[in-house]
Write a protein that holds these residues in place. Structure first.
Motif, PDB file in Angstrom:
ATOM      1  N   ILE A   1     -28.452  40.755  46.607  1.00 17.93           N
ATOM      2  CA  ILE A   1     -29.915  40.843  46.548  1.00 17.93           C
ATOM      3  C   ILE A   1     -30.458  40.113  45.326  1.00 17.93           C
ATOM      4  O   ILE A   1     -31.455  39.392  45.383  1.00 17.93           O
ATOM      5  N   PHE A   2     -29.769  40.276  44.194  1.00 14.39           N
ATOM      6  CA  PHE A   2     -30.224  39.638  42.944  1.00 14.39           C
ATOM      7  C   PHE A   2     -29.276  38.506  42.597  1.00 14.39           C
ATOM      8  O   PHE A   2     -28.559  38.537  41.600  1.00 14.39           O
ATOM      9  N   SER A   3     -29.232  37.512  43.461  1.00 21.74           N
ATOM     10  CA  SER A   3     -28.270  36.414  43.280  1.00 21.74           C
ATOM     11  C   SER A   3     -28.685  35.434  42.186  1.00 21.74           C
ATOM     12  O   SER A   3     -27.853  34.745  41.608  1.00 21.74           O
ATOM     13  N   ALA A   4     -29.951  35.352  41.942  1.00 21.51           N
ATOM     14  CA  ALA A   4     -30.441  34.370  40.961  1.00 21.51           C
ATOM     15  C   ALA A   4     -30.234  34.898  39.554  1.00 21.51           C
ATOM     16  O   ALA A   4     -30.952  35.774  39.099  1.00 21.51           O
ATOM     17  N   ARG A   5     -29.211  34.407  38.893  1.00 18.57           N
ATOM     18  CA  ARG A   5     -28.926  34.784  37.524  1.00 18.57           C
ATOM     19  C   ARG A   5     -29.126  33.584  36.598  1.00 18.57           C
ATOM     20  O   ARG A   5     -28.865  32.447  36.967  1.00 18.57           O
ATOM     21  N   THR A   6     -29.555  33.855  35.414  1.00 19.29           N
ATOM     22  CA  THR A   6     -29.686  32.809  34.402  1.00 19.29           C
ATOM     23  C   THR A   6     -28.402  32.767  33.581  1.00 19.29           C
ATOM     24  O   THR A   6     -27.538  33.634  33.699  1.00 19.29           O
ATOM     25  N   ALA A   7     -28.283  31.761  32.761  1.00 18.79           N
ATOM     26  CA  ALA A   7     -27.115  31.690  31.880  1.00 18.79           C
ATOM     27  C   ALA A   7     -27.211  32.784  30.827  1.00 18.79           C
ATOM     28  O   ALA A   7     -28.307  33.208  30.453  1.00 18.79           O
ATOM     29  N   PRO A   8     -26.063  33.270  30.373  1.00 20.01           N
ATOM     30  CA  PRO A   8     -26.085  34.294  29.333  1.00 20.01           C
ATOM     31  C   PRO A   8     -26.884  33.827  28.123  1.00 20.01           C
ATOM     32  O   PRO A   8     -26.849  32.659  27.746  1.00 20.01           O
ATOM     33  N   LEU A   9     -27.602  34.745  27.546  1.00 26.56           N
ATOM     34  CA  LEU A   9     -28.397  34.431  26.360  1.00 26.56           C
ATOM     35  C   LEU A   9     -27.488  34.190  25.164  1.00 26.56           C
ATOM     36  O   LEU A   9     -26.329  34.623  25.136  1.00 26.56           O
ATOM     37  N   ALA A  10     -28.017  33.521  24.181  1.00 27.98           N
ATOM     38  CA  ALA A  10     -27.255  33.247  22.963  1.00 27.98           C
ATOM     39  C   ALA A  10     -28.202  33.229  21.782  1.00 27.98           C
ATOM     40  O   ALA A  10     -29.428  33.152  21.931  1.00 27.98           O
ATOM     41  N   GLY A  11     -27.632  33.320  20.630  1.00 27.69           N
ATOM     42  CA  GLY A  11     -28.400  33.199  19.414  1.00 27.69           C
ATOM     43  C   GLY A  11     -29.433  34.288  19.228  1.00 27.69           C
ATOM     44  O   GLY A  11     -29.196  35.475  19.504  1.00 27.69           O
ATOM     45  N   ALA A  12     -30.619  33.902  18.777  1.00 28.19           N
ATOM     46  CA  ALA A  12     -31.678  34.852  18.474  1.00 28.19           C
ATOM     47  C   ALA A  12     -32.158  35.573  19.737  1.00 28.19           C
ATOM     48  O   ALA A  12     -32.497  36.764  19.705  1.00 28.19           O
ATOM     49  N   ALA A  13     -32.186  34.875  20.892  1.00 28.55           N
ATOM     50  CA  ALA A  13     -32.622  35.510  22.138  1.00 28.55           C
ATOM     51  C   ALA A  13     -31.683  36.637  22.536  1.00 28.55           C
ATOM     52  O   ALA A  13     -32.110  37.710  22.968  1.00 28.55           O
TER      53      ALA A  13
END
Length: 356
Positions: free
Chosen positions: A71-83
């Motif tokens: 259902i939630f197939s759209a994933r972003t890349a893992p966050l890094a740094g300050a985010a």
């Protein structure tokens, strides 16, 4: 309040999932995980009250968990740094807030339920003490008759009554069994004793006592409650009077022949119908005769093979100990019941022996 506390206790599981994926899920997936984790926990608590729902809940839990990634197939890349640092800090703060809120809510539930338990326990202890005052053990002699009676409740408060009232050498002894258990039955039992004592102050007959009790209790009891009754009366004559209302037969051990007879009168329990009239019957007796009035808590005892002690088992004990002192007869009957199986109901008896 309790369900809200459970929800907030398990909702952080969704936040922990987000932290393990380094914030790669969109905000909509994060909120859904949090709600799903808390909601499933609440659902399991509710299912614990109805275990037949538990298998369906487990299946639904597994199926929905497996469908989340589709259902939630759209994933972003893992966050890094300050985010990433900001996302983890937000998740950590939300987890701490949820745990604190859960602790506060559940603590209030514990305090409230604890106070309610203490009040209920205090009231039950008071009712238990009142029952002991209303139904003390009996050990008396009136003229040529010797008496021994006891009531052993199956819980904190019993609904059985054993009583003996005498006046000028005459007496009435009886056993009553209120339907049901607990405080309600105990309260009605107290009313039975009060009404009986008031009626017997007028030196009435056994039938008059039962008729009066029937009318009084009908107005005081719930429609589903009733009282079985068995009693005997000595009014100075050469015979005793006995009567029953929906009760077990009175057992009469005849010393002359060492036999045990059943004295029975077919009459319905008290507090069922207002227009019912009750009658008593005479019974002859001789020196050494023993009368045993008991409740079904002594007969309806079952062993591990589901065999009932029954009246025949009680009769066997009476034949064996009929000539012993009454306290020994009483203890032998209780020991036979306890040895046969666990106590399921109040166990009450009144023993009456005629001497020469």
């Amino acid at each position: 309040m309790f369900m809200a506390g459970v929800f907030l206790m398990f909702a952080p599981v969704g936040l922990l999932n987000d932290m393990s994926r380094l914030g790669a899920d969109p905000f909509r997936r994060l909120v859904t995980d949090v709600v799903f984790a808390g909601g499933v926990a609440v659902a399991y608590v509710l299912a614990a009250r109805r275990p037949r729902w538990l298998p369906a809940l487990v299946v639904a839990h597994i199926v929905l968990s497996m469908q989340f990634d589709r259902i939630f197939s759209a994933r972003t890349a893992p966050l890094a740094g300050a985010a990433l640092q900001a996302r983890l800090s937000a998740d950590t703060g939300a987890i701490i807030a949820a745990i604190v809120a859960s602790f506060v809510l559940l603590s209030r539930v514990v305090q409230r339920e604890g106070a309610r338990y203490v009040r209920a326990h205090t009231e039950i202890a008071l009712a238990r003490d009142m029952h002991r005052l209303l139904v003390p053990p009996l050990a008396r002699r009136i003229g040529r008759f010797e008496f021994s009676g006891i009531s052993v409740p199956s819980g904190d408060v019993g609904g059985d009554l054993v009583d003996l009232v005498d006046k000028d050498g005459c007496w009435i002894g009886y056993v009553a069994d209120v339907s049901g258990h607990g405080v309600g039955a105990g309260l009605l039992m107290g009313m039975v004793k009060s009404a009986a004592r008031m009626q017997l102050r007028a030196a009435g007959s056994m039938s008059a006592l039962m008729n009066e009790l029937n009318v009084v209790l009908l107005d005081l009891s719930k429609p589903e409650m009733f009282v079985t009754f068995a009693g005997m009366q000595f009014d100075g004559a050469s015979e005793l009077q006995f009567s029953l209302a929906g009760h077990l037969p009175i057992l009469h051990y005849r010393s002359a022949g060492s036999t045990v007879d059943e004295l029975s009168v077919s009459q319905i329990p008290l507090a069922m119908f207002g227009e019912r009239r009750y009658t008593a019957s005479p019974v002859a007796f001789g020196p050494g005769d023993l009368f045993v009035i008991l409740t079904d808590g002594l007969t309806e005892v079952f062993d591990r093979h589901d065999r009932e002690l029954g009246l025949e088992g009680i009769k066997a004990v009476i034949r064996q100990h009929a000539t012993a002192p009454l306290d020994r007869v009483r203890d032998s009957l209780l020991a036979a019941a306890h040895g046969h199986g666990p106590q399921l109901d109040d166990q009450t008896m009144l023993l009456i022996r005629a001497s020469a």
